[in-house]
Motif scaffolding. Structure first.
Motif, PDB file in Angstrom:
ATOM      1  N   ASP A 165      -5.555  -7.852  -6.671  1.00  0.00           N
ATOM      2  CA  ASP A 165      -4.655  -6.724  -6.442  1.00  0.00           C
ATOM      3  C   ASP A 165      -5.378  -5.419  -6.134  1.00  0.00           C
ATOM      4  N   SER A 166      -6.700  -5.367  -6.318  1.00  0.00           N
ATOM      5  CA  SER A 166      -7.454  -4.153  -5.988  1.00  0.00           C
ATOM      6  C   SER A 166      -8.247  -4.293  -4.694  1.00  0.00           C
ATOM      7  N   HIS A 167      -8.244  -5.471  -4.080  1.00  0.00           N
ATOM      8  CA  HIS A 167      -9.092  -5.700  -2.915  1.00  0.00           C
ATOM      9  C   HIS A 167      -8.798  -4.736  -1.774  1.00  0.00           C
ATOM     10  N   ALA A 168      -7.533  -4.609  -1.390  1.00  0.00           N
ATOM     11  CA  ALA A 168      -7.184  -3.766  -0.250  1.00  0.00           C
ATOM     12  C   ALA A 168      -7.521  -2.302  -0.528  1.00  0.00           C
ATOM     13  N   ALA A 175       0.789  -7.331   4.774  1.00  0.00           N
ATOM     14  CA  ALA A 175       0.742  -5.949   5.260  1.00  0.00           C
ATOM     15  C   ALA A 175      -0.552  -5.268   4.840  1.00  0.00           C
ATOM     16  N   ASP A 176      -0.952  -5.445   3.582  1.00  0.00           N
ATOM     17  CA  ASP A 176      -2.198  -4.835   3.112  1.00  0.00           C
ATOM     18  C   ASP A 176      -3.409  -5.464   3.793  1.00  0.00           C
ATOM     19  N   ALA A 231      -7.272  -3.160  10.056  1.00  0.00           N
ATOM     20  CA  ALA A 231      -7.087  -2.008  10.942  1.00  0.00           C
ATOM     21  C   ALA A 231      -8.091  -0.904  10.620  1.00  0.00           C
ATOM     22  N   VAL A 232      -8.344  -0.658   9.338  1.00  0.00           N
ATOM     23  CA  VAL A 232      -9.313   0.370   8.952  1.00  0.00           C
ATOM     24  C   VAL A 232     -10.713  -0.036   9.383  1.00  0.00           C
ATOM     25  N   VAL A 253      -6.660 -13.127   7.851  1.00  0.00           N
ATOM     26  CA  VAL A 253      -5.247 -12.749   7.748  1.00  0.00           C
ATOM     27  C   VAL A 253      -4.360 -13.983   7.944  1.00  0.00           C
ATOM     28  N   GLN A 254      -4.721 -14.830   8.898  1.00  0.00           N
ATOM     29  CA  GLN A 254      -3.907 -16.016   9.195  1.00  0.00           C
ATOM     30  C   GLN A 254      -3.817 -16.969   8.008  1.00  0.00           C
TER      31      GLN A 254
END
Length: 340
Positions: A69-72, A96-97, A103-104, A316-317
């Motif tokens: 839960d802290s990765h993003a 989404a995250d 994207a970043v 992501v996939q």
């Protein structure tokens, strides 16, 4: 290259040891929110209790091995601070995250590598190559169940506060499916069961997914954690095509709770319509050697400016498929997947 390692559980300690021995890395800090016993090699490095304190060391590279839960949040903050990032799988706890982290990375030009350890394993690379050589469409039959107890069960219960086994472990093996078929997933079915009163009421410690790809390939994966799990057939790795099958035949030897067993192949059986052959894979890397290889790849990606676009989209996939399975388990309905 100045390196900060965040999270010092099993994976974080192994990654820190990898950086400790890499000639082009210099650890500038280790972060863990609670006291932790460290190997003697790591005991002299600066210790920090918070991520922000560690990031203040201005690292060139941040290795994130905290809970999912802290990765993003940590990954984005590190890249925006100018660091390249290695993130343990899964990349995030929602799609989404995960897309936001990618994207970043693209916006900042920072390198982002996700901890798909099997991608660095020569035996798994060979397994994938042999399966691709057969040609599809494919049937994927994969599982990894763990009869965990003691400290490992405590770790699993902590992980299940945010992430189910089908997501935490599944991303590895769904990633293998995607590397073999190169097809797009179109639909995911899932089912699961809560087999212990020691985990949250809305969590399950056994899950199974079925995924259908647009080339006709179908995949099955299951993962279960806990002292109630069976040691029988806990390690199935089987890929079938119209032209034969590729299977791991020796890697399951050992106990399901042994982390080194999880990546072992031993030998690969290639069955074709013209006969069978066995490929022996001697001197396979152990867990620490694989972590060494992962971090060597991370550093090489920075030094050689390796294009990681496919690596990031694959991360992501595979996460998207596993999260769809989690949604299916919770809703009791199949999930259709839209284009990324």
């Amino acid at each position: 290259m100045k390196v900060l390692v965040v999270g010092l559980g099993n994976m974080g300690r192994s990654h820190a040891l990898a950086y400790h021995t890499h000639p082009d890395a210099r650890i500038v800090g280790l972060v863990n929110r609670s006291p932790v016993d460290l190997p003697v090699e790591l005991q002299d490095y600066p210790m920090f209790r918070t991520f922000d304190e560690g990031l203040a060391t201005n690292p060139d590279l941040v290795c994130i091995a905290t809970y999912s839960d802290s990765h993003a949040e940590y990954g984005i903050a590190a890249m925006q601070a100018g660091a390249h990032v290695f993130i343990e799988k899964p990349l995030a706890t929602n799609v989404a995250d995960a897309k936001r982290v990618v994207a970043v990375a693209q916006e900042t030009g920072r390198k982002l590598v996700v901890g798909y350890i099997l991608r660095q394993h020569p035996s798994w690379q060979r397994l994938i190559a042999e399966a691709r050589a057969l040609g599809g469409p494919y049937v994927f039959r994969l599982n990894l169940n763990q009869q965990s107890d003691g400290p490992t069960w405590e770790t699993h219960k902590a992980l299940m506060q945010t992430t189910s086994p089908i997501v935490d472990c599944g991303v590895h093996y769904v990633d293998v499916m995607c590397q073999v078929t190169d097809a797009k997933p179109v639909r995911v079915h899932g089912m699961g069961l809560r087999l212990s009163d020691e985990i949250a009421p809305d969590m399950y410690n056994y899950g199974q997914l079925q995924v259908i790809f647009d080339d006709g390939s179908v995949g099955w994966y299951e993962a279960g954690w806990g002292p109630m799990m069976s040691e029988t057939a806990f390690f199935v790795k089987d890929i079938v095509s119209p032209n034969g099958a590729v299977s791991i035949t020796e890697g399951y030897k050992g106990e399901s709770d042994d982390i080194d067993v999880h990546t072992k192949v031993g030998s690969i059986l290639v069955h074709t319509l013209n006969g069978d052959r066995t490929i022996d894979m001697p001197d396979e890397p152990g867990h620490q050697q694989l972590c060494d290889a992962e971090q060597a790849y991370m550093i090489r990606a920075i030094q050689d400016d390796i294009d990681l676009a496919r690596h990031m989209s694959d991360a992501v996939q595979s996460l998207r498929i596993c999260l769809a399975a989690d949604e299916s388990i919770r809703t009791g309905k199949p999930v259709a997947l839209e284009e990324l």
